[in-house]
Scaffold this motif. Structure first.
Motif, mmCIF file in Angstrom:
data_model
loop_
_atom_site.group_PDB
_atom_site.id
_atom_site.type_symbol
_atom_site.label_atom_id
_atom_site.label_comp_id
_atom_site.label_asym_id
_atom_site.label_seq_id
_atom_site.Cartn_x
_atom_site.Cartn_y
_atom_site.Cartn_z
ATOM 1 N N MET A 13 0.610 16.652 19.112
ATOM 2 C CA MET A 13 1.488 17.730 18.672
ATOM 3 C C MET A 13 1.888 18.586 19.857
ATOM 4 S SD MET A 13 0.728 20.880 16.043
ATOM 5 C CE MET A 13 -0.194 21.767 17.289
ATOM 6 N N ILE A 14 3.159 18.962 19.948
ATOM 7 C CA ILE A 14 3.657 19.862 20.972
ATOM 8 C C ILE A 14 3.812 21.239 20.348
ATOM 9 C CG2 ILE A 14 5.590 20.369 22.502
ATOM 10 C CD1 ILE A 14 6.098 17.420 22.735
ATOM 11 N N ASP A 15 3.366 22.273 21.061
ATOM 12 C CA ASP A 15 3.428 23.634 20.529
ATOM 13 C C ASP A 15 4.863 24.140 20.598
ATOM 14 O OD1 ASP A 15 2.818 26.077 19.566
ATOM 15 O OD2 ASP A 15 1.929 26.859 21.407
ATOM 16 N N ILE A 16 5.558 24.083 19.475
ATOM 17 C CA ILE A 16 6.933 24.551 19.377
ATOM 18 C C ILE A 16 6.961 25.754 18.446
ATOM 19 C CG2 ILE A 16 9.286 23.971 18.688
ATOM 20 C CD1 ILE A 16 8.759 21.121 19.385
ATOM 21 N N ASN A 17 7.629 26.816 18.899
ATOM 22 C CA ASN A 17 7.721 28.036 18.123
ATOM 23 C C ASN A 17 8.287 27.756 16.738
ATOM 24 O OD1 ASN A 17 9.343 30.563 17.228
ATOM 25 N ND2 ASN A 17 7.892 31.324 18.768
ATOM 26 N N GLU A 18 7.773 28.474 15.725
ATOM 27 C CA GLU A 18 8.221 28.258 14.343
ATOM 28 C C GLU A 18 9.719 28.493 14.188
ATOM 29 O OE1 GLU A 18 7.927 27.574 10.144
ATOM 30 O OE2 GLU A 18 6.640 27.065 11.839
ATOM 31 N N SER A 19 10.254 29.459 14.902
ATOM 32 C CA SER A 19 11.696 29.716 14.801
ATOM 33 C C SER A 19 12.503 28.551 15.363
ATOM 34 C CB SER A 19 12.054 31.011 15.540
ATOM 35 O OG SER A 19 11.720 30.918 16.917
ATOM 36 N N VAL A 20 11.982 27.898 16.418
ATOM 37 C CA VAL A 20 12.655 26.718 16.962
ATOM 38 C C VAL A 20 12.598 25.576 15.950
ATOM 39 C CG1 VAL A 20 12.644 25.013 18.823
ATOM 40 C CG2 VAL A 20 12.146 27.410 19.332
ATOM 41 N N MET A 21 11.450 25.423 15.293
ATOM 42 C CA MET A 21 11.314 24.401 14.250
ATOM 43 C C MET A 21 12.324 24.648 13.130
ATOM 44 S SD MET A 21 8.698 22.223 14.798
ATOM 45 C CE MET A 21 7.886 21.857 13.241
ATOM 46 N N ARG A 22 12.498 25.926 12.801
ATOM 47 C CA ARG A 22 13.459 26.285 11.755
ATOM 48 C C ARG A 22 14.872 25.877 12.149
ATOM 49 N NH1 ARG A 22 11.912 31.601 11.556
ATOM 50 N NH2 ARG A 22 9.975 31.152 10.462
ATOM 51 N N VAL A 23 15.206 26.141 13.401
ATOM 52 C CA VAL A 23 16.530 25.774 13.909
ATOM 53 C C VAL A 23 16.704 24.261 13.905
ATOM 54 C CG1 VAL A 23 18.017 25.781 15.948
ATOM 55 C CG2 VAL A 23 16.800 27.864 15.288
ATOM 56 N N LEU A 24 15.660 23.542 14.305
ATOM 57 C CA LEU A 24 15.736 22.077 14.322
ATOM 58 C C LEU A 24 15.994 21.525 12.928
ATOM 59 C CD1 LEU A 24 12.805 21.147 16.760
ATOM 60 C CD2 LEU A 24 15.247 20.772 17.153
ATOM 61 N N LEU A 25 15.271 22.038 11.925
ATOM 62 C CA LEU A 25 15.463 21.535 10.566
ATOM 63 C C LEU A 25 16.848 21.888 10.048
ATOM 64 C CD1 LEU A 25 14.202 20.055 8.187
ATOM 65 C CD2 LEU A 25 13.268 22.228 7.381
ATOM 66 N N GLY A 26 17.305 23.117 10.342
ATOM 67 C CA GLY A 26 18.655 23.487 9.931
ATOM 68 C C GLY A 26 19.708 22.617 10.585
ATOM 69 N N PHE A 27 19.473 22.288 11.869
ATOM 70 C CA PHE A 27 20.424 21.427 12.577
ATOM 71 C C PHE A 27 20.462 20.025 11.991
ATOM 72 C CE2 PHE A 27 21.256 18.415 16.113
ATOM 73 C CZ PHE A 27 22.585 18.766 16.357
ATOM 74 N N LEU A 28 19.311 19.518 11.536
ATOM 75 C CA LEU A 28 19.286 18.196 10.909
ATOM 76 C C LEU A 28 20.200 18.153 9.688
ATOM 77 C CD1 LEU A 28 15.528 17.089 10.967
ATOM 78 C CD2 LEU A 28 17.392 16.251 12.382
ATOM 79 N N VAL A 29 20.271 19.262 8.955
ATOM 80 C CA VAL A 29 21.073 19.297 7.734
ATOM 81 C C VAL A 29 22.553 19.540 8.045
ATOM 82 C CG1 VAL A 29 21.449 20.528 5.565
ATOM 83 C CG2 VAL A 29 19.110 20.056 6.352
ATOM 84 N N VAL A 30 22.820 20.485 8.943
ATOM 85 C CA VAL A 30 24.206 20.908 9.197
ATOM 86 C C VAL A 30 24.854 20.102 10.319
ATOM 87 C CG1 VAL A 30 25.665 22.878 9.843
ATOM 88 C CG2 VAL A 30 23.668 23.225 8.373
ATOM 89 N N GLY A 31 24.062 19.680 11.308
ATOM 90 C CA GLY A 31 24.613 18.993 12.473
ATOM 91 C C GLY A 31 25.496 17.797 12.159
ATOM 92 N N PRO A 32 25.066 16.882 11.276
ATOM 93 C CA PRO A 32 25.930 15.736 10.962
ATOM 94 C C PRO A 32 27.274 16.142 10.354
ATOM 95 C CG PRO A 32 23.685 15.305 10.255
ATOM 96 C CD PRO A 32 23.735 16.745 10.654
ATOM 97 N N LEU A 33 27.297 17.241 9.563
ATOM 98 C CA LEU A 33 28.564 17.704 8.997
ATOM 99 C C LEU A 33 29.507 18.171 10.105
ATOM 100 C CD1 LEU A 33 27.468 19.699 5.812
ATOM 101 C CD2 LEU A 33 28.533 17.443 5.920
ATOM 102 N N LEU A 34 28.972 18.905 11.075
ATOM 103 C CA LEU A 34 29.793 19.331 12.210
ATOM 104 C C LEU A 34 30.283 18.114 12.988
ATOM 105 C CD1 LEU A 34 27.608 22.333 13.485
ATOM 106 C CD2 LEU A 34 29.606 22.403 11.973
#
Length: 524
Positions: free
Chosen positions: A1-22
């Motif tokens: 596991m790599i220590d990634i800030n929770e806010s960065v994780m939040r951004v990553l998950l949001g990007f997974l959902v919205v990124g393909p639409l963009l």
């Protein structure tokens, strides 16, 4: 596991959902000067590879940053009010159940985009093809990430339109009829499912999946739970597909382009079984328990029916289509997933989740390989492959033949490969079902399903014998063996099939704590 800030994780998950639409919107725009390469078509296909590659990188980063010591806890959560009047929220999160499905979806979509860059299916503009591929990816990823019933429904429906057009515009013979059957079946199931979702949300006073799972059905009467489970279960069963609601699947797979079949089998079928685990088991446990024996019975019928249909297609003189055979095999394999869920035990549900991932890897590889065989021989007719064209892949394209044999034995559940663990755990779960379920009935279901594994081995070995060995007596020119781009697209699936088979703990270590928490009263 790599220590990634929770806010960065939040951004990553949001990007997974919205990124393909963009990315889909960008695909429809003119290519900037200097990026067109040899042609605008090549530029947009390269854009598809780049965009899906970035999404895959984000999914891998999310998996690396995931706290594997607490897989039962929802992580990378976002919870924003969207429609206050209905208490609908943009609620996203990932746990040990959804994380493997997110990574699988991102991986298969990237491999499909990579494959299409070199082998674009015949049809209209590549711009539309890439845009539809990205919209499909967005809807599938959102289905596994959202934690609100109405958002789940919207994401669940988002994938229908792009898949319809991928079949109708880029498919083969009979594509129009197949696309219409696909859309009509799935839309009809979705209408019924929406009624069940609304019933739960209105009666419980919330559409939040986490809150509903934590409540564990205490705010819903038994009659409401049973009604909701039947309604939602029908919609999910169509997408799974469960016998006898499966008849749209063989036509869709037979007509779909190669990448359409890979995504349909690899990720879209998982959306139905995921809904059973994420929504019905924790939110309406009493209703699920009442429905479980019927679900198990239909599951084992599907196992036997799918296997017998495959045996009929594999026999000499049947003019069976290889893509159609693999489609029917999916009915049988998804029957094991449903049987594991119907057992309502952690063992069975873990088996179902493992079988989901294994099926996505193995069947995705099978459809890639069948597409390659068709490109080289011009046919997927088993009789033509075995006799008229003298396929004999071991002699004419040994690497391609070897990969096809590997995928077949993986699909039949050979120990040491991914297909084994999911089906075995599902059988173990059904052998000792949850309290309140009839053990004699589930023992009978287990025995029937176990017999189905023998039938599965019979038809897959028959396919290998006929296609890979073929007519040894006749001389035939060699076929092009595995090309570089095919090697790049297929190798990850082969490697993951072996890794999951030899090291099942990598996946079960994620799913088991989350499943245990699910039965204890939701993911908190």
């Amino acid at each position: 596991m790599i220590d990634i800030n929770e806010s960065v994780m939040r951004v990553l998950l949001g990007f997974l959902v919205v990124g393909p639409l963009l990315g889909a919107v960008a695909a429809l725009l003119p290519a900037p000067p200097g990026l067109k390469g040899k042609s605008p078509e090549q530029a947009v296909l390269r854009h598809g590879v780049t965009m899906t590659g970035v999404i895959l990188a984000a999914a891998i980063a999310l998996a690396l940053g995931f706290d594997h010591s607490h897989p039962s806890t929802m992580q990378a959560t976002t919870d924003i009010s969207w429609i206050p009047a209905l208490d609908v929220r943009v609620h996203l999160g990932v746990d040990g159940i959804s994380l493997p499905l997110l990574v699988l979806t991102a991986l298969l979509t990237f491999l499909c985009a990579l494959y299409s860059y070199f082998k674009m299916p015949a049809g209209p503009s590549p711009k539309a093809f890439v845009a539809l591929l990205l919209v499909l990816e967005s809807g599938t990823l959102a289905t596994f990430a959202v934690l609100d019933l109405l958002l789940f429904f919207l994401a669940f429906e988002t994938v229908l339109i792009p898949m319809y057009f991928l079949i109708a515009r880029w498919g083969g013979e009979g594509r129009t009829r197949a696309a219409w059957r696909f859309i009509l079946y799935t839309l009809l199931g979705s209408v019924v499912m929406l009624l069940g979702l609304l019933l739960i949300g209105i009666k419980a006073g919330t559409f939040d999946i986490v809150a509903l799972a934590t409540d564990n059905g205490r705010s819903l009467t038994s009659s409401v739970q049973v009604t909701a489970v039947v309604a939602i279960g029908l919609g999910l069963a169509v997408k799974t597909p469960m016998w006898p609601l499966h008849s749209w699947l063989p036509d869709a797979h037979t007509a779909a382009p190669t990448v359409g079949s890979v995504l349909l089998a690899g990720v879209m079928l998982k959306m139905g079984t995921y809904g059973f685990v994420r929504i019905l088991l924790p939110v309406a446990p009493d209703g699920t328990r009442a429905f479980a024996p019927y679900l198990a019975a239909l599951a084992v019928v599907g196992i036997i029916y799918g296997s017998l249909a495959c045996l009929a297609l594999a026999r000499r003189g049947a003019k069976g289509d290889l893509k159609r055979l693999i489609a029917y095999s999916s009915v049988g394999h998804m029957g094991f997933v449903l049987l594991g869920i119907a057992s309502m035990t952690p063992t069975g549900v873990n088996g179902a989740l493992f079988a989901n991932i294994a099926h996505g890897l193995i069947t995705g590889l099978l459809f890639f390989l069948v597409g390659a065989v068709k490109d080289r021989t011009g046919s997927t007719d088993l009789d033509a492959l075995a006799e008229e064209t003298g396929a004999a892949l071991y002699g004419r394209a040994p690497r391609l033949g070897g990969l096809l044999a590997f995928a077949a034995v993986a699909s039949l559940g050979l120990p040491g490969l991914a297909g084994f663990w999911g089906e075995m755990l599902a059988l173990f779960g059904a052998f000792d079902p949850a309290p309140g379920l009839s053990r004699p009935a589930f023992l009978a279901f287990t025995a029937i399903a176990a017999f189905g594994t023998l039938l599965t081995a019979a038809y897959l070995l028959a396919v290998v014998r006929r296609v890979c060995m073929g007519d040894q007596a006749r001389e035939a020119p060699r076929l092009a063996d595995v090309r570089g781009y095919e090697f790049a697209a297929w190798t990850p699936l082969v490697v993951l099939t072996v890794v999951a088979g030899l090291w099942p703990k990598a996946l079960l270590g994620l799913t088991d704590p989350a499943v245990q928490q699910l039965f204890a009263g939701g993911n908190r």
